[in-house]
Design a protein around this motif. Sequence first.
Motif, PDB file in Angstrom:
ATOM      1  N   ARG A   1       2.440   0.712  12.688  1.00 33.21           N
ATOM      2  CA  ARG A   1       0.959   1.233  12.421  1.00 33.21           C
ATOM      3  C   ARG A   1       1.180   2.017  11.385  1.00 33.21           C
ATOM      4  O   ARG A   1       2.306   2.700  11.394  1.00 33.21           O
ATOM      5  CB  ARG A   1       0.506   1.805  13.651  1.00 33.21           C
ATOM      6  CG  ARG A   1      -0.238   1.080  14.638  1.00 33.21           C
ATOM      7  CD  ARG A   1      -0.933   1.952  15.817  1.00 33.21           C
ATOM      8  NE  ARG A   1      -1.315   0.709  16.559  1.00 33.21           N
ATOM      9  CZ  ARG A   1      -1.498   1.040  17.998  1.00 33.21           C
ATOM     10  NH1 ARG A   1      -0.953   2.323  18.367  1.00 33.21           N
ATOM     11  NH2 ARG A   1      -1.772   0.126  18.976  1.00 33.21           N
TER      12      ARG A   1
ATOM     13  N   GLU B   1      -4.306   5.979   2.377  1.00 28.73           N
ATOM     14  CA  GLU B   1      -5.660   6.331   1.752  1.00 28.73           C
ATOM     15  C   GLU B   1      -6.443   6.861   2.979  1.00 28.73           C
ATOM     16  O   GLU B   1      -7.735   6.360   3.048  1.00 28.73           O
ATOM     17  CB  GLU B   1      -6.015   5.145   1.120  1.00 28.73           C
ATOM     18  CG  GLU B   1      -5.324   4.613   0.024  1.00 28.73           C
ATOM     19  CD  GLU B   1      -5.867   3.473  -0.937  1.00 28.73           C
ATOM     20  OE1 GLU B   1      -6.817   2.968  -0.415  1.00 28.73           O
ATOM     21  OE2 GLU B   1      -5.372   3.061  -1.771  1.00 28.73           O
ATOM     22  N   GLY B   2      -5.713   7.335   4.046  1.00 30.44           N
ATOM     23  CA  GLY B   2      -6.490   7.858   5.039  1.00 30.44           C
ATOM     24  C   GLY B   2      -7.263   7.141   6.145  1.00 30.44           C
ATOM     25  O   GLY B   2      -7.758   7.571   6.995  1.00 30.44           O
ATOM     26  N   GLU B   3      -6.608   5.854   5.924  1.00 30.96           N
ATOM     27  CA  GLU B   3      -7.115   4.806   7.250  1.00 30.96           C
ATOM     28  C   GLU B   3      -5.934   4.252   7.844  1.00 30.96           C
ATOM     29  O   GLU B   3      -4.861   4.224   7.269  1.00 30.96           O
ATOM     30  CB  GLU B   3      -7.881   3.774   6.482  1.00 30.96           C
ATOM     31  CG  GLU B   3      -9.318   4.380   5.948  1.00 30.96           C
ATOM     32  CD  GLU B   3     -10.166   2.931   5.374  1.00 30.96           C
ATOM     33  OE1 GLU B   3      -9.778   1.830   5.773  1.00 30.96           O
ATOM     34  OE2 GLU B   3     -11.044   3.149   4.446  1.00 30.96           O
ATOM     35  N   GLU B   4      -5.942   4.095   9.136  1.00 31.56           N
ATOM     36  CA  GLU B   4      -5.083   3.226   9.699  1.00 31.56           C
ATOM     37  C   GLU B   4      -5.072   1.988   9.593  1.00 31.56           C
ATOM     38  O   GLU B   4      -6.007   1.291   9.796  1.00 31.56           O
ATOM     39  CB  GLU B   4      -4.899   4.023  11.351  1.00 31.56           C
ATOM     40  CG  GLU B   4      -3.766   3.412  12.272  1.00 31.56           C
ATOM     41  CD  GLU B   4      -3.706   4.099  13.541  1.00 31.56           C
ATOM     42  OE1 GLU B   4      -3.839   3.313  14.517  1.00 31.56           O
ATOM     43  OE2 GLU B   4      -3.797   5.285  13.628  1.00 31.56           O
ATOM     44  N   HIS B   5      -3.754   1.321   9.591  1.00 24.50           N
ATOM     45  CA  HIS B   5      -3.515  -0.128   9.439  1.00 24.50           C
ATOM     46  C   HIS B   5      -2.388  -0.583  10.330  1.00 24.50           C
ATOM     47  O   HIS B   5      -1.621   0.286  10.795  1.00 24.50           O
ATOM     48  CB  HIS B   5      -3.268  -0.535   7.999  1.00 24.50           C
ATOM     49  CG  HIS B   5      -4.383  -0.005   6.974  1.00 24.50           C
ATOM     50  ND1 HIS B   5      -5.573  -0.742   6.813  1.00 24.50           N
ATOM     51  CD2 HIS B   5      -4.436   0.958   6.354  1.00 24.50           C
ATOM     52  CE1 HIS B   5      -6.266   0.092   5.747  1.00 24.50           C
ATOM     53  NE2 HIS B   5      -5.585   1.251   5.567  1.00 24.50           N
ATOM     54  N   GLN B   6      -2.515  -1.654  10.582  1.00 26.04           N
ATOM     55  CA  GLN B   6      -1.438  -2.419  11.348  1.00 26.04           C
ATOM     56  C   GLN B   6      -0.685  -3.444  10.632  1.00 26.04           C
ATOM     57  O   GLN B   6      -1.392  -3.912   9.881  1.00 26.04           O
ATOM     58  CB  GLN B   6      -1.948  -2.846  12.439  1.00 26.04           C
ATOM     59  CG  GLN B   6      -0.828  -3.638  13.568  1.00 26.04           C
ATOM     60  CD  GLN B   6      -1.169  -4.019  15.008  1.00 26.04           C
ATOM     61  OE1 GLN B   6      -1.677  -2.802  15.674  1.00 26.04           O
ATOM     62  NE2 GLN B   6      -1.500  -4.972  15.524  1.00 26.04           N
TER      63      GLN B   6
ATOM     64  N   ARG C   1       0.878  -1.369  -0.118  1.00 24.10           N
ATOM     65  CA  ARG C   1       0.005   0.030  -0.117  1.00 24.10           C
ATOM     66  C   ARG C   1       0.847   1.100   0.103  1.00 24.10           C
ATOM     67  O   ARG C   1       2.120   1.112   0.416  1.00 24.10           O
ATOM     68  CB  ARG C   1      -0.883   0.028   1.165  1.00 24.10           C
ATOM     69  CG  ARG C   1      -1.967  -0.882   1.200  1.00 24.10           C
ATOM     70  CD  ARG C   1      -2.657  -1.109   2.455  1.00 24.10           C
ATOM     71  NE  ARG C   1      -4.114  -1.851   2.260  1.00 24.10           N
ATOM     72  CZ  ARG C   1      -4.877  -2.044   3.392  1.00 24.10           C
ATOM     73  NH1 ARG C   1      -4.798  -1.285   4.612  1.00 24.10           N
ATOM     74  NH2 ARG C   1      -5.792  -3.121   2.819  1.00 24.10           N
TER      75      ARG C   1
ATOM     76  N   VAL D   1      -0.579   4.516   7.884  1.00 20.61           N
ATOM     77  CA  VAL D   1      -1.804   5.237   7.228  1.00 20.61           C
ATOM     78  C   VAL D   1      -1.723   5.199   5.907  1.00 20.61           C
ATOM     79  O   VAL D   1      -0.553   5.508   5.496  1.00 20.61           O
ATOM     80  CB  VAL D   1      -1.845   6.698   7.742  1.00 20.61           C
ATOM     81  CG1 VAL D   1      -3.230   7.485   6.921  1.00 20.61           C
ATOM     82  CG2 VAL D   1      -2.101   6.878   9.507  1.00 20.61           C
TER      83      VAL D   1
END
Length: 99
Positions: free
Chosen positions: A52, A56-61, A34, A54
Amino acid sequence: MTVFSPEVVDAVLNHMNGDHVDDNVLIVKAFSGREATEATMNDLDEQGGTWRYVAEGEEHQLHIPWPSAPLSERPEIRREVVVLYDAACEKLGVTPRVH
């Protein structure tokens, strides 16, 4: 339970998030697939590191296993992060800096 003390984990996380901000993003981009805009290493144990990020504006792990897991000594952490960094550079076509 990790083989690394909380003090070791905190020291590594502080170092990665203070001195290697761009490396965190590069590693996450390569291993998540990503377009991460920011990333912080937020945990590690003898099996791998967790970031962690970010995208596309979203937080992921993202948990990435150490190539030579399991680890047992602190110096191995640095070696494994360098291996991940070098692999990320290769995947993304980025010239790695000299270690």
